[in-house]
Structures are given as structure tokens and as C-alpha cells.
Design a protein around this motif. Sequence first.
Motif, PDB file in Angstrom:
ATOM      1  N   ASP A  26       0.257   8.754  -4.619  1.00  0.00           N
ATOM      2  CA  ASP A  26      -0.763   9.504  -4.617  1.00  0.00           C
ATOM      3  C   ASP A  26      -0.208  10.976  -4.123  1.00  0.00           C
ATOM      4  N   LYS A  27       0.829  10.848  -3.089  1.00  0.00           N
ATOM      5  CA  LYS A  27       1.244  12.180  -2.607  1.00  0.00           C
ATOM      6  C   LYS A  27       1.941  12.763  -3.565  1.00  0.00           C
ATOM      7  N   ARG A  74       0.796  -1.195   0.125  1.00  0.00           N
ATOM      8  CA  ARG A  74       0.028  -0.034  -0.117  1.00  0.00           C
ATOM      9  C   ARG A  74       0.917   1.370   0.047  1.00  0.00           C
ATOM     10  N   SER A  75       2.131   1.160   0.739  1.00  0.00           N
ATOM     11  CA  SER A  75       2.961   2.458   0.890  1.00  0.00           C
ATOM     12  C   SER A  75       3.484   2.795  -0.629  1.00  0.00           C
ATOM     13  N   GLY A 129      -5.666  14.147  -6.158  1.00  0.00           N
ATOM     14  CA  GLY A 129      -5.455  12.723  -5.696  1.00  0.00           C
ATOM     15  C   GLY A 129      -5.404  11.784  -6.972  1.00  0.00           C
ATOM     16  N   ASP A 132       0.533   4.786  -1.962  1.00  0.00           N
ATOM     17  CA  ASP A 132       0.235   6.031  -1.365  1.00  0.00           C
ATOM     18  C   ASP A 132       1.502   7.050  -1.602  1.00  0.00           C
ATOM     19  N   GLY A 133       2.724   6.465  -2.049  1.00  0.00           N
ATOM     20  CA  GLY A 133       3.825   7.500  -2.317  1.00  0.00           C
ATOM     21  C   GLY A 133       3.429   8.188  -3.686  1.00  0.00           C
ATOM     22  N   LYS A 183      -0.351  14.728  -5.616  1.00  0.00           N
ATOM     23  CA  LYS A 183      -1.064  15.808  -5.122  1.00  0.00           C
ATOM     24  C   LYS A 183       0.134  17.142  -5.003  1.00  0.00           C
TER      25      LYS A 183
END
Length: 415
Positions: A346-347, A339-340, A356, A343-344, A350
Motif C-alpha cells: 500500500d505504501k 498485515r505488514s 491507496g 501495508d508495504g 502511494k
Amino acid sequence: MKKYRTHNCGELNIKDKDKKISLSGWINKKRDHGNLLFLDLRDNYGLTQCVIENTHKNFKELEKLSLETVIKIDGQVIERSKDTLNKELKTGEIEISIISYEILGTTKELPIPVFSDQEYSEEIRLKYRFLDLRRKKIHQNIILRSKVISFIRSEMEKLGFLEFQTPILTSSSPEGARDFLVPSRLNPGKFYALPQAPQQFKQLIMVSGFDKYFQIAPCFRDEDARADRSPGEFYQLDLEMSFVEQEDIFNVVEKLMTNVFKKFSNKKILYEKFPQITYSDAMIKYGTDKPDLRNPIIINEFTDIFKRDDVNFEIFKKLISKGNIVRGLIAKKTKDKPRSFFDGIDKWAKDQGASGLAYFTIEKDKEIKGKGPVGKFFSSDSIQEIMKISKHISMILFAMELNYLLELLEIIYLN
């Protein structure tokens, strides 16, 4: 007999065995084996190994010479033994037994060795450019450049083009960069501009009735360095044709570039006829009008998928109803990423200005289903439709206004 050489250092072979010859060049390397001294003599054409025994009267003198000393050697061509053949050299079957020598130019200790391909700072290389240009890789690049330009000239002449030279000292004209200026001695306070390109001159040539023109044109532009262009000064192939259409230009350039790479490259040519991509297709598939086709990433259009009744991802549906679109990137080999990892990404999105992104992977078990934060919103049929479009099982989705989306996807594609 010629004063300095009968042959060059890349010319002799086994057919010249027992000949008395003269060579001139730079001492590239020395190897002292005690009873034998080997010298590699180098010139523009290659290397030839020369050898002298310790009983020879010149042995001690040659032993003391510095690398890059320029010498003339008189000697005899002898065959190398089988265990000393060097197949990497054109002269690798023979060596020269030294009879006598003459020093043509001495040298002090060198700040950078010539025989090595070790990397040095640009400051050192430019300070001692005459040594840098002797080094094998750089030397061969300069020779290659000369051969490529000569070949281009030959090909253009075969195609019926005339070569013209246009003035270097000219007046300023509107271009994309700042001009370099040269003060006029005869007209104080006035300046010439160096041409950023021969734009006005080649137009003058064409309206004068010349049919086909080309030039290896020097261009001077006061601009920052680019990845594919030197700052300040570079050369470009300029060409103009009369009474032609776009396809005629393509045919000339494609034939020329294909022939250049066939002649000078050992790379496989994928297309002799260049692929043509419309602007709209380029923006849809790559997010940029200047795609690098070596990049395997292709952007897919998924807006219609999210309009289906069996897709319940309401956030994207609302965005689409407001005129936004959905496009996605195939994320190869990410099916088992943690998941990380997502998430990276996605960041990062942004940080680039997006609100997102969404992602999911596709699992094939008894039935096809989506896995990930948004996978549950897709029916099996809709996922199969996505797979028809993408042909992969992991993807990242973006939904936003077209202009912003294109900007974001272009950043991803070019980086």
C-alpha cells in the motif's frame, strides 16, 4: 605435409590411434605430475591433451613454458586408459605423446588468465580484449554470432530475399536518437551522418522495383545503453517486401525465428505460431503494449463486480460512478502473509501516485467469504464470481482513473 598442423585441436579421436600428427595452438593448461607433464593445447576448434615423460630431452624446456605460449607439437596419437577418459572433450579418448616441439610465439605473464571463466571488470576485459576473446565462453559467443548470421542469410535466400548493402556515410534523417557525425575533408564545415537505420535507402530499393530485400544492417545511434541494445552501435535484421499484408510479414518472421532457435537453442519452443494479442487486450491483461509473457502476472477487470447490489464497498462504488475503473492483480502465495506485507505494498502504491489500494483473501469454510480489510463488503455469490474471473484466492485491487491506473499497473508489470 603441412608446415604447422595436420589436424586441429578438436579433431582427433580413437580412430586416429597410432598416427603421427602435428598440432599448433596455445598452451591452455599444464599439469606436472613429476614423472609426467600434461599440456592442454588449444585452438579455435577445441582442446587436445599432450603428454611427455620426464626422461624426454624436451621435458625441462616444456616445463618452463608459460601458459598461452604458442607452440607446434609433433607426436603420436595414443589411447587414454579407461580411468583417464574425458567425455566432456571431443578428443577425450586420446592424447598425444610428444616427440618434438617448436615455439611459435612467446608470452609474458598475463593480466587475466584465459583458461578461467572468472568474472573480471569490464575495464580490464576491454583493455585486454584479445585475451578476453580467447576465453571459452566469449570465444564461443563470437562463433555462435557468426553462425547465426550465416544461417539467417541462408534462410532469407531460401525465402526469395535479396541482400543489399546500403551506404554508411550518408546525410542526416529524422530518427529517434542523435546522429554520429563524420567531418568531410573535401567539404570543410560539412559532415556526413552515420545511419541510425537504413530507412531511406531501403525505401529507395523498394520503390526501384526490387521485390524482397534484407540486410544485416549496422545502426549508429548516440543514445544511452538499453537492456537489449548496446550503446552507439548495434546490428539489426532489416527486411522489406512488396505487395504483402501484415500476415505475410508475420509468416516470414515467425518461420525465420523459429528455425533459428531450433538450430541454435536447446530450449523448448512453446509456439511455432506466435501468439497475437490486440492492443486493447494487452492493455487490459498486462497494463502495457509490450508485455513479457514470461511474467505470469495477469491483470483482471473487476469493475462490474463492484456495481452489484450485494457488494457494499462504497468507496469503490463512488469512484466507479465518477468514471473510474477497478482492476486487480492476483497475488499468489500471499494468503498467509502478515498485515505488514500488504501495508508495504500500500505504501509503495502511494509512493507511485495512487491514493491507496485494497486487498483481501478468500477463505473456504462452510461458505466462501472474504478475509481482510475489505473482505466483509463482499457476499458469497460475488466472491464466487471473482474466483471465476481470477481462479485464485488472494488479490490486490486498484480503483482510479484509467490513464493513471494503466501507468501504475505498467510499473508493477515491468518491475
